[in-house]
Write an enzyme that holds these catalytic residues in place. Sequence first.
Site, short mmCIF file in Angstrom:
data_model
loop_
_atom_site.label_atom_id
_atom_site.label_comp_id
_atom_site.label_asym_id
_atom_site.label_seq_id
_atom_site.Cartn_x
_atom_site.Cartn_y
_atom_site.Cartn_z
N GLU A 1 -45.86 72.50 28.62
CA GLU A 1 -46.18 71.10 28.91
C GLU A 1 -47.07 70.60 27.78
OE1 GLU A 1 -48.95 68.79 31.86
OE2 GLU A 1 -47.12 69.38 32.93
N ASP B 1 -59.73 79.44 27.50
CA ASP B 1 -60.04 78.50 26.45
C ASP B 1 -61.48 78.71 25.97
OD1 ASP B 1 -59.23 75.79 25.06
OD2 ASP B 1 -61.27 75.54 25.81
N TRP C 1 -58.63 73.14 27.66
CA TRP C 1 -59.99 72.96 28.16
C TRP C 1 -60.13 71.81 29.13
CZ3 TRP C 1 -60.81 68.04 26.79
CH2 TRP C 1 -60.13 67.56 25.65
N GLY D 1 -50.70 72.23 26.29
CA GLY D 1 -51.52 71.84 25.15
C GLY D 1 -50.79 70.83 24.29
#
Length: 539
Positions: free
Chosen positions: A267, A196, A170, A245
């Site tokens: 990542e 998201d 987000w 995340g």
Amino acid sequence: MTSVRSPEVGDPPSADHPRAVDPALIHTLRTQLPHTGALRRAAAPFTGQPLPGVPQANPAAVAETARSARGAQDSWARTPIREREAVARRFARALIENHDLLCDLMQWETGKARVHAAIEVQGVISVASYYGRTGAEHLRGRRARTAVPGIVSARVGYRPKGLVGVIAPWNYPLFLAVGDVIPALVAGNAVLSKADSQAPWTLLLARKLAVEAGLPPAVWQVVAGSGAEIGSAVIDAVDYLCFTGSTATGRAIARQCADRLIGASLELGGKNPMIVCADADVDAAATGAVQACFSNAGQMCIGVERIYVHERVYSQFVDAFVGRTRRLRLGSDYTYATDMGSLTSRRQLETTTAHVEDAVAKGATVLTGGRPRPDVGPLFHDPTVLADVTAAMTVYAEETFGPVVSVYRVASEDEAVRLANEGEYGLSASVWTKDLGRGRALARLIVAGAVNVNDGYLSAIAALGAPMGGMRSSGVGRRHGREGIVRYTESQTVTTQRVPTPYPDRMRAGLLRVMNSTTRLKLALPSRFFMPQPFRGRR
């Protein structure tokens, strides 16, 4: 300050809403999602009021949407790559034309300051432009040398994976959710994005603009729903997964991808260090630290959360840094007058508050900030600088993901590097010194996927020709550059031989002698004679 309430279809336009919250636009964006009857409402960070309801998918809807994307992928992969590049370039122009609209929508969903939303839009424009110009170059095949040159030839090409899944967070609903989609599409894949739950509308607007730029609608599909409800279904449906995340979630995703034997780029988290050397330009370092620590209210995986300052300049740096931090303007407006916006969720506010309170209870000193700011908005927290932080405190090693940074005095650069390399993460780092050669030397000693000399983080993320990603528990794989598009492909070797029949048994001994003589000659020649050569063939 702008007041934002949740509009629905049929609501009259209101001057109190940012432009992006036109009910007709929300209705149009909503139609891009499969609808199983359930709606989920997140809260607008600036006000706490509900955002429009988002149609939620279930696993069956995810599977059906994935089938639709797969059905369109083959035709898209057969589209010449120059035409796919042209779509990316037109998409970049559409993003430019809708810059303000994207900023409005992003602020409404995430609570970030206008300046940070604008930088995010510009980042995706740059990604689309970059791969719209370099995709064919990165995916151009190459010749490979063979055991029997002249008789056998080999060429290496790149085929799209097929269906790529993208699960993004987000905090950057455009740069992370869309920036990773662009190279996957240019490489000839179809994409299944999981929006998201907090920030789906920015992604949906971007997808709408991509279709208007010429992307076949079925090639890029979006589903919405919680990770617990549909995350596994997305992974089960795709041939490759791109995830950004938390490290904990990344580990679980990696296990599921491993069970399916599909690749993934992840990542993940970071506790990123900054080193201020004795010869640093202190004013520049303090200014850079403010940007690196408090952009997007500290909700950045590559943001700085710990600063190691040489004792010779410690007091001078702290004074300059704290002074600049105190002058930051907090606000919930849709203008460029604000320096730092809101945290995005109640959870992030609670985590930030808990880290600060734990540190203070165990002896840390608050140099500035240190408290929530409900007078500004329900999820605001002061930009906070801590000193006297010890390993007994949660904030020492755990990622806060909020506007909190700890400052440490060090006696040498060696000590700073040792402390910077502590912990499980290795995503990003920053070094400040007037000696650029020394800065690069220190950078090579730091365990991080990207190290910025005399910058906080922006130089590396904006260097689109260079790979960006994490080491250790900060992830695997890279975005940007050649690595950022080749990850979405499978390399394929095609060999051809002029003599198509097997060699007779009586030739084996002679053939082995020839091959050994050839190998001895290769070992005697410079390596440049054996570098791969590009070729121009069909892709």
